[in-house]
Design an enzyme around this catalytic site. Structure first.
Site, PDB file in Angstrom:
ATOM      1  N   CYS A  55      15.376   5.986 134.018  1.00 23.84           N
ATOM      2  CA  CYS A  55      14.332   6.077 135.043  1.00 23.84           C
ATOM      3  C   CYS A  55      13.282   4.981 134.895  1.00 23.84           C
ATOM      4  O   CYS A  55      12.449   4.798 135.778  1.00 23.84           O
ATOM      5  CB  CYS A  55      13.676   7.447 134.992  1.00 23.84           C
ATOM      6  SG  CYS A  55      14.867   8.782 135.137  1.00 23.84           S
ATOM      7  N   HIS A  58       6.800   7.168 137.968  1.00 26.63           N
ATOM      8  CA  HIS A  58       8.153   7.688 138.178  1.00 26.63           C
ATOM      9  C   HIS A  58       8.033   9.146 138.620  1.00 26.63           C
ATOM     10  O   HIS A  58       7.269   9.924 138.054  1.00 26.63           O
ATOM     11  CB  HIS A  58       8.952   7.566 136.886  1.00 26.63           C
ATOM     12  CG  HIS A  58      10.233   8.326 136.904  1.00 26.63           C
ATOM     13  ND1 HIS A  58      11.118   8.256 137.956  1.00 26.63           N
ATOM     14  CD2 HIS A  58      10.774   9.188 136.001  1.00 26.63           C
ATOM     15  CE1 HIS A  58      12.155   9.038 137.691  1.00 26.63           C
ATOM     16  NE2 HIS A  58      11.969   9.617 136.527  1.00 26.63           N
ATOM     17  N   ASN A 108      13.852  13.752 141.742  1.00 26.73           N
ATOM     18  CA  ASN A 108      13.880  12.636 140.793  1.00 26.73           C
ATOM     19  C   ASN A 108      15.054  11.732 141.149  1.00 26.73           C
ATOM     20  O   ASN A 108      16.208  12.116 140.998  1.00 26.73           O
ATOM     21  CB  ASN A 108      14.015  13.207 139.377  1.00 26.73           C
ATOM     22  CG  ASN A 108      14.050  12.132 138.302  1.00 26.73           C
ATOM     23  OD1 ASN A 108      14.238  10.950 138.581  1.00 26.73           O
ATOM     24  ND2 ASN A 108      13.880  12.553 137.060  1.00 26.73           N
TER      25      ASN A 108
HETATM   26  O1  UT7 Z   1      13.445  11.338 134.779  1.00 23.39           O
HETATM   27  C1  UT7 Z   1      13.115  11.442 133.454  1.00 23.39           C
HETATM   28  C2  UT7 Z   1      13.611  12.589 132.737  1.00 23.39           C
HETATM   29  N1  UT7 Z   1      13.407  13.895 133.205  1.00 23.39           N
HETATM   30  C3  UT7 Z   1      12.226  14.549 133.184  1.00 23.39           C
HETATM   31  O2  UT7 Z   1      11.181  13.988 133.046  1.00 23.39           O
HETATM   32  C4  UT7 Z   1      12.247  16.041 133.255  1.00 23.39           C
HETATM   33  C5  UT7 Z   1      11.324  16.642 132.240  1.00 23.39           C
HETATM   34  N2  UT7 Z   1      11.380  18.082 132.166  1.00 23.39           N
HETATM   35  C6  UT7 Z   1      11.036  18.917 133.178  1.00 23.39           C
HETATM   36  O3  UT7 Z   1      10.695  18.488 134.262  1.00 23.39           O
HETATM   37  C7  UT7 Z   1      11.000  20.400 132.895  1.00 23.39           C
HETATM   38  O4  UT7 Z   1      11.196  20.618 131.516  1.00 23.39           O
HETATM   39  C8  UT7 Z   1      12.040  21.222 133.700  1.00 23.39           C
HETATM   40  C9  UT7 Z   1      11.654  21.248 135.176  1.00 23.39           C
HETATM   41  C10 UT7 Z   1      13.427  20.645 133.523  1.00 23.39           C
HETATM   42  C11 UT7 Z   1      12.035  22.669 133.211  1.00 23.39           C
HETATM   43  O5  UT7 Z   1      10.741  23.221 133.343  1.00 23.39           O
HETATM   44  P1  UT7 Z   1      10.064  23.967 132.103  1.00 23.39           P
HETATM   45  O6  UT7 Z   1       8.778  24.469 132.605  1.00 23.39           O
HETATM   46  O7  UT7 Z   1      10.070  23.043 130.941  1.00 23.39           O
HETATM   47  O8  UT7 Z   1      11.041  25.190 131.893  1.00 23.39           O
HETATM   48  P2  UT7 Z   1      11.843  25.591 130.575  1.00 23.39           P
HETATM   49  O9  UT7 Z   1      12.966  24.657 130.329  1.00 23.39           O
HETATM   50  O10 UT7 Z   1      10.859  25.859 129.480  1.00 23.39           O
HETATM   51  O11 UT7 Z   1      12.459  26.973 131.040  1.00 23.39           O
HETATM   52  C12 UT7 Z   1      11.612  28.119 131.282  1.00 23.39           C
HETATM   53  C13 UT7 Z   1      12.497  29.230 131.798  1.00 23.39           C
HETATM   54  C14 UT7 Z   1      13.756  29.442 130.965  1.00 23.39           C
HETATM   55  O12 UT7 Z   1      14.003  30.853 130.955  1.00 23.39           O
HETATM   56  P3  UT7 Z   1      13.615  31.739 129.677  1.00 23.39           P
HETATM   57  O13 UT7 Z   1      14.411  31.126 128.540  1.00 23.39           O
HETATM   58  O14 UT7 Z   1      12.153  31.577 129.523  1.00 23.39           O
HETATM   59  O15 UT7 Z   1      14.071  33.097 130.088  1.00 23.39           O
HETATM   60  C15 UT7 Z   1      14.835  28.764 131.757  1.00 23.39           C
HETATM   61  O16 UT7 Z   1      16.112  29.327 131.536  1.00 23.39           O
HETATM   62  O17 UT7 Z   1      12.966  28.909 133.114  1.00 23.39           O
HETATM   63  C16 UT7 Z   1      14.387  29.042 133.172  1.00 23.39           C
HETATM   64  N3  UT7 Z   1      14.923  28.101 134.148  1.00 23.39           N
HETATM   65  C17 UT7 Z   1      14.968  28.384 135.464  1.00 23.39           C
HETATM   66  N4  UT7 Z   1      14.620  29.463 136.168  1.00 23.39           N
HETATM   67  C18 UT7 Z   1      14.793  29.427 137.501  1.00 23.39           C
HETATM   68  C19 UT7 Z   1      15.391  26.838 133.949  1.00 23.39           C
HETATM   69  N5  UT7 Z   1      15.758  26.304 135.120  1.00 23.39           N
HETATM   70  C20 UT7 Z   1      15.512  27.231 136.069  1.00 23.39           C
HETATM   71  C21 UT7 Z   1      15.692  27.260 137.467  1.00 23.39           C
HETATM   72  N6  UT7 Z   1      15.304  28.378 138.140  1.00 23.39           N
HETATM   73  N7  UT7 Z   1      16.187  26.212 138.155  1.00 23.39           N
END
Ligand code: UT7
Length: 331
Positions: free
Chosen positions: A113, A255, A285
């Site tokens: 990215c 980005h 993204n």
């Molecule tokens: O382009 C450069 C690289 N990419 C990035 O910069 C992305 C960076 N990361 C992010 O944007 C975020 O970490 C995400 C959007 C990918 C995830 O958000 P988060 O707030 O960090 O969520 P998390 O991974 O801590 O997950 C929280 C909960 C989990 O459930 P439990 O374990 O708490 O029960 C996940 O399983 O949310 C769950 N979860 C979802 N729930 C509903 C993960 N994806 C989803 C989803 N819908 N799509």
């Protein structure tokens, strides 16, 4: 005073297909509310079977050349940033050069990215060092082709698209152009965002496909944490090199990975929300295409004005990061 590369034209190309959060809700275990709250994304564009990384890049590149008032024969070099190449061999720039009608040198640049800003720095440096007149820089992606449609932590994030700029050479002076930049990469973090199979380390086999190793995998939380720090440090290093204070920045073009990353980074940098270009809501993204898409949109709707200072900053797989400070406009 040495020559400088300024943005003489820009162009964008987006596939027609729109994938909304509602459509994702119907397919996987997620909700519109979760996606909007955690990422700021409402919809993303998705390539049709006929669209490819090169076809989008050709459309964006041709539009940028036209906007610069040039014809393809005036382009001296093509640098194409992508994480989703047309094929493993040859490089995507070969397909794009043929589609646009170029016979100049071309190369692909893989820095995830951060790729577009890396390409901007490489292209502008070669323009100045080699006395080139015009360099075409393109960011192009079809991330829908490498995302696991069943993985709710990644398939909600990524979209397809391309955007391009033409860099032209201004001789001497202190007018518009690239003023300062910062590039970096912390390769100790390669495992945070990767496609394991398909290279020399793990050639594609039936077993790698069965294991889903041809899909993108991401440790989202850790990438998030590092992303904010990388953007802030890199943007500050760039401003320091130019001797410019963050309060003088007219537009911050980060980005578009996650609205919360953008918000955290711009707050730490002390840049107000109204000076930050955000279009993640509509495109998700788009990796190497995200910064040029945001630039092209803001340039086309008249937000970017001649003489203004534009700070672009990207980060991603690698983890690689890159920032560039530009004075907008033509001499
Ligand atoms: O382009 C450069 C690289 N990419 C990035 O910069 C992305 C960076 N990361 C992010 O944007 C975020 O970490 C995400 C959007 C990918 C995830 O958000 P988060 O707030 O960090 O969520 P998390 O991974 O801590 O997950 C929280 C909960 C989990 O459930 P439990 O374990 O708490 O029960 C996940 O399983 O949310 C769950 N979860 C979802 N729930 C509903 C993960 N994806 C989803 C989803 N819908 N799509």
């Amino acid at each position: 005073m040495s020559d400088r590369a300024y943005v003489a034209g820009w162009g964008a190309a987006l596939p027609d297909g729109v994938l909304t959060n509602a459509a994702l809700e119907a397919r996987i275990d997620t909700t519109d509310a979760w996606i909007v709250e955690r990422t700021g994304i409402r919809e993303r564009r998705v390539a049709s079977a006929d669209d490819t990384t090169a076809s989008l890049a050709i459309a964006a590149g041709a539009a940028a050349i036209k906007r610069a008032g040039l014809t393809p024969d005036a382009i001296d070099l093509l640098v194409l940033a992508t994480a989703t190449p047309e094929q493993p061999i040859p490089h995507t720039g070969a397909f794009v050069g043929e589609g646009i009608g170029l016979r100049c040198g071309s190369f692909d640049l893989a820095a995830g990215c951060a790729g577009f800003v890396y390409a901007l720095v490489a292209g502008s440096s070669m323009l100045v060092a080699g006395g080139l007149d015009h360099v075409l820089i393109i960011g192009a992606e079809t991330l829908s082709r490498i995302v696991n449609p069943e993985d709710r932590s990644t398939c909600i994030l990524f979209g397809d698209g391309s955007a391009a700029v033409v860099l032209s050479r201004a001789s001497g002076g202190d007018g518009p152009g690239l003023l300062a930049w910062d590039l970096g990469c912390d390769g100790s973090a390669v495992g945070l965002l990767e496609i394991r199979a398909g290279g020399s380390r793990m050639p594609t086999t039936a077993a790698t496909v069965a294991d889903g190793d041809h899909y993108l995998r991401m440790a989202g939380q850790e990438v998030f944490r590092r992303a904010v720090r990388a953007v802030v440090d890199s943007a500050e290093a760039t401003l320091d090199r130019a001797g410019v204070d963050a309060s003088s920045v007219d537009w911050f073009v980060p980005h578009q990975a996650n609205a919360r990353i953008i918000e955290a980074a711009r707050t730490r940098l002390g840049i107000p929300a109204e000076k930050t270009i955000v279009n993640i809501e509509h495109y998700g993204n788009t990796s190497a295409a995200s910064i040029p898409l945001a630039l092209a949109e803001a340039a086309s709707d008249g937000r970017l004005q001649p003489g203004q200072l534009v700070l672009a900053s990207g980060f991603g797989a690698g983890m690689a990061w890159a920032s560039a400070l530009l004075r907008w406009g033509t001499p």
